[in-house]
Motif scaffolding. Structure first.
Motif, short mmCIF file in Angstrom:
data_model
loop_
_atom_site.label_atom_id
_atom_site.label_comp_id
_atom_site.label_asym_id
_atom_site.label_seq_id
_atom_site.Cartn_x
_atom_site.Cartn_y
_atom_site.Cartn_z
N TRP A 135 -2.91 -2.22 -3.43
CA TRP A 135 -3.90 -1.43 -4.16
C TRP A 135 -4.51 -2.22 -5.31
O TRP A 135 -5.61 -1.93 -5.75
CB TRP A 135 -3.27 -0.13 -4.68
CG TRP A 135 -2.93 0.80 -3.56
CD1 TRP A 135 -1.69 1.01 -3.03
CD2 TRP A 135 -3.83 1.62 -2.81
NE1 TRP A 135 -1.78 1.92 -1.99
CE2 TRP A 135 -3.07 2.31 -1.85
CE3 TRP A 135 -5.20 1.84 -2.87
CZ2 TRP A 135 -3.63 3.21 -0.95
CZ3 TRP A 135 -5.76 2.74 -1.98
CH2 TRP A 135 -4.99 3.41 -1.03
N GLY A 156 -5.71 4.29 2.89
CA GLY A 156 -4.80 3.16 2.98
C GLY A 156 -4.89 2.48 4.34
O GLY A 156 -4.89 1.25 4.45
N LEU A 168 0.83 -1.21 0.00
CA LEU A 168 0.00 0.00 0.00
C LEU A 168 0.87 1.26 0.00
O LEU A 168 0.55 2.23 -0.68
CB LEU A 168 -0.93 0.00 1.22
CG LEU A 168 -2.04 -1.04 1.25
CD1 LEU A 168 -2.77 -1.01 2.59
CD2 LEU A 168 -3.03 -0.84 0.11
N GLN A 169 1.98 1.25 0.76
CA GLN A 169 2.77 2.46 0.94
C GLN A 169 3.65 2.81 -0.25
O GLN A 169 3.74 3.96 -0.65
CB GLN A 169 3.64 2.35 2.20
CG GLN A 169 4.32 3.67 2.57
CD GLN A 169 3.33 4.77 2.87
OE1 GLN A 169 2.45 4.62 3.71
NE2 GLN A 169 3.45 5.90 2.18
N GLU A 219 -3.60 8.34 2.60
CA GLU A 219 -3.06 7.56 3.71
C GLU A 219 -4.18 7.15 4.66
O GLU A 219 -4.14 6.05 5.21
CB GLU A 219 -1.94 8.33 4.40
CG GLU A 219 -0.78 8.48 3.43
CD GLU A 219 0.58 8.54 4.06
OE1 GLU A 219 0.68 8.55 5.30
OE2 GLU A 219 1.55 8.58 3.29
#
Length: 148
Positions: free
Chosen positions: A59, A48, A15-16, A45
């Motif tokens: 994602w 997320g 995700l990051q 974020e």
């Protein structure tokens, strides 16, 4: 862009890392203002983090159903319709970036619409305002028509 204004949230790398690439894209290629970049960062974020809490680790796992869940979560938390629209807009932009990079083939946020904004009801006229509207020159045919 400084991370002082927005605390870093620990997300799984699936995700990051795409988010970090997107932030760099916004800064270097899009040339967006720092304010806009911060808004994107804050919205993405937060989403997320919500996805991580729901068990999503990448994602590429996100589909329209997940996007609707994110919008619904915002509504349940009492977010305004305009805030949810902003959140969905930043998500659409991010997914468009992932499509541009070849990581996604379709944007799962495209078909999800934000809730409609509440519009205030029109205000009633008071007695004096109604009287003023009804006062017309009785000799003018257009004024008589307008009064009707």
């Amino acid at each position: 862009m400084s991370d002082q204004a927005t605390p870093k949230i620990n997300l799984p790398s699936g995700l990051q890392k795409p988010l970090d690439k997107f932030y760099e894209y916004l800064r270097s290629e899009k040339g967006l203002s720092l304010h806009t970049q911060r808004n994107y960062r804050q919205q993405l974020e937060t989403m997320g983090q919500h996805l991580n809490e729901m068990g999503v680790k990448s994602w590429t796992q996100v589909d329209a159903g997940w996007v609707r869940q994110l919008a619904g979560k915002g509504m349940r938390e009492g977010m305004k319709a305009s805030s949810i629209a902003t959140r969905l807009s930043s998500l659409r932009s991010f997914f468009d970036f992932l499509i541009l990079r070849g990581e996604l083939t379709a944007n799962p946020a495209k078909g999800v619409s934000a809730p409609r904004k509440q519009r205030p009801l029109p205000k009633n006229l008071d007695v004096d305002e109604v009287s003023q509207l009804l006062e017309v020159d009785e000799t003018d045919p257009l004024a008589i028509r307008d009064r009707a």
